[in-house]
Design an enzyme around this catalytic site. Structure first.
Site, short mmCIF file in Angstrom:
data_model
loop_
_atom_site.label_atom_id
_atom_site.label_comp_id
_atom_site.label_asym_id
_atom_site.label_seq_id
_atom_site.Cartn_x
_atom_site.Cartn_y
_atom_site.Cartn_z
N ARG A 38 57.05 26.35 101.29
CA ARG A 38 56.32 25.73 102.40
C ARG A 38 55.20 24.84 101.87
NH1 ARG A 38 54.96 31.15 105.61
NH2 ARG A 38 54.93 31.90 103.46
N LYS A 96 49.89 29.92 101.03
CA LYS A 96 49.67 31.25 100.44
C LYS A 96 48.26 31.34 99.85
CE LYS A 96 52.35 34.02 100.44
NZ LYS A 96 52.72 34.95 101.54
N TYR A 108 46.65 31.50 104.38
CA TYR A 108 46.81 32.96 104.46
C TYR A 108 46.14 33.55 103.22
CZ TYR A 108 50.61 32.55 107.94
OH TYR A 108 51.35 32.30 109.07
N HIS A 165 45.31 37.46 103.24
CA HIS A 165 45.65 38.90 103.19
C HIS A 165 44.79 39.61 102.14
CE1 HIS A 165 48.91 38.54 106.04
NE2 HIS A 165 49.34 37.48 105.39
N GLU A 182 45.47 34.73 108.97
CA GLU A 182 45.90 36.00 109.57
C GLU A 182 44.84 36.68 110.42
OE1 GLU A 182 45.54 35.47 106.33
OE2 GLU A 182 44.31 37.06 105.46
N ASP A 201 56.10 44.09 104.35
CA ASP A 201 54.80 43.56 103.94
C ASP A 201 53.65 44.49 104.33
OD1 ASP A 201 55.10 43.00 106.63
OD2 ASP A 201 54.00 41.11 106.53
#
Ligand SMILES: NC(=O)c1ccc[n+]([C@@H]2O[C@H](COP(=O)([O-])OP(=O)(O)OC[C@H]3O[C@@H](n4cnc5c(N)ncnc54)[C@H](O)[C@@H]3O)[C@@H](O)[C@H]2O)c1
Length: 369
Positions: free
Chosen positions: A15, A75, A94, A96, A118, A270
């Site tokens: 992506r 990412k 993102y 995380h 997120e 995940d």
């Protein structure tokens, strides 16, 4: 602002953080957009498409990180990118954080402002930048399930829709949220028998109303799950308990109830997975077999359909990116609550309570609204 779009360097990630239309919108609002050469290729977007809409193409990611006031990515930054992050730079991607202490410490040390897709939550508590990836993973789970049910892929040799005179597949979906509902719709379209399990009665009533006749909405308890495992050709794991590890709904002993060659697609991997025997896999080596049951547990399923995922993601991220670029992140956070909620790290401090608690780091509540 100067907005920078580096190429993703994580394995199996195809992506990109911005579409050519995003370049057009940002430049029209008076910003400059720099894109790393080849950044869009994994999603079928050539450099010329970006140039045509006003982007400057840059050879190396380091130059982009050095110049950009705001980085738009997909990412989380990887160790090779940590030293490129600058104080006063905004990174919109993102992250995380709660899954990665090293990343959290590196981003805090860099002084940059981490705006995490997120945790961008609207006033109803929904997460609009996570939804499209759940839609992709849910729909894809059935496509992958169909593939691994084929005999050469070690599956039972079952065609999802059957044929006249032969039963279609039975598909059990654990969790009727975004992933589960999208999986059920696609499975129903194939003509399979579908059971969609959830513990939220309001959600079950809604699903019962909107789903086609070949989808049955069922309450998720131990007996129903065990009964389903006996019949299922394909099981999709799609449960989520927000902020927690996925509940283990299928134990190793339960696998003995399943037919040899049945397939499990544990989308919830995940969050640790909802099947005891699940362990994370990658697109290059997606499956393994335990007790004759094929397990598929890829943690970043949308990465494989990079073009669809890029469009789905950028459709929802661009309006927020424009707000941040126009107002500056601190100002935007004051007036637009979801942006405030998305800021996880700012000025060398953690500004998200859950992340701070996870790592027992000091918490600054300046963006808490
Ligand atoms: N592997 C991937 O690439 C990928 C991609 C996107 C999403 N995901 C993951 O998929 C999971 C589901 O995401 P989502 O967006 O559908 O979440 P969601 O919140 O929309 O839905 C989760 C559903 O699970 C239900 N649930 C909770 N406990 C249950 C139980 N014991 N039995 C049955 N249902 C139960 C909830 O009521 C809810 O309806 C998450 O873990 C998410 O991170 C993985």
């Amino acid at each position: 602002m100067i907005v920078g779009v580096p190429k993703e360097i994580k394995r199996d990630e195809y992506r990109v953080g911005l579409l050519p239309v995003g370049v057009e919108e940002l430049t029209r609002a008076g910003h400059t957009v720099l894109v790393e050469k080849g950044a869009g290729l994994g999603s079928g977007l050539p450099d010329q498409a970006y140039v045509k809409h006003g982007a400057g193409m840059i050879d190396h990611a380091a130059e982009i990180f050095a110049q950009a006031d705001m980085i738009i990515k997909v990412k989380e930054p990887l160790p090779a990118e940590f030293s490129l992050l600058r104080p006063d730079q905004i990174v919109f991607t993102y992250f995380h954080f709660a899954a990665d202490r090293t990343l959290t410490e590196a981003v805090v040390a860099s002084g940059c402002t981490a705006v995490a897709y997120e945790t961008l939550a609207d006033d109803k508590g929904q997460l609009p930048l996570l939804t499209p990836m759940s839609e992709v993973a849910g729909r894809m789970s059935i496509q992958e399930g169909a593939k691994y049910l084929e005999r050469p892929q070690m599956g039972r040799g079952i065609l999802l829709g059957g044929v006249p005179g032969v039963d279609p597949a039975h598909i059990t979906i654990l969790g009727g949220g975004v992933v589960g509902a999208n999986a059920a719709k696609v499975a129903a379209g194939f003509g399979a028998h579908v059971a969609l399990l959830d513990i939220n009665m309001d959600r079950l009533r809604y699903l019962d109303d909107v789903m086609p006749a070949n989808v049955t909405a069922l309450f998720s308890d131990r007996h129903t799950i065990r009964q389903q495992l006996k019949n299922a050709d394909l099981v999709v794991g799609a449960v989520l308990v927000p902020g927690a590890k996925a509940p283990r709904l299928v134990t190793r002993e339960d696998l003995a109830l399943m037919k040899p060659g049945a397939v499990i697609i544990d989308v919830a991997i995940d969050q640790g997975g909802c099947i005891e025997t699940s362990r994370p896999t990658t697109h290059s080596d997606p499956t393994y077999i335990v007790d004759d049951v094929v397990h598929y547990c890829v943690t970043n399923m949308p990465g494989a359909v990079g073009r669809t995922s890029t469009f789905a993601l950028c459709n929802v991220t661009l309006p927020w990116a424009i707000e941040i670029a126009n107002g500056g992140v601190v100002q935007a956070a004051k007036t637009i609550r979801p942006i405030g909620r998305a800021i996880n790290v700012h000025g060398g401090e953690v500004t998200n309570r859950a992340v701070a608690e996870t790592f027992q780091m000091p918490y600054n509540d300046r963006f808490e609204l």
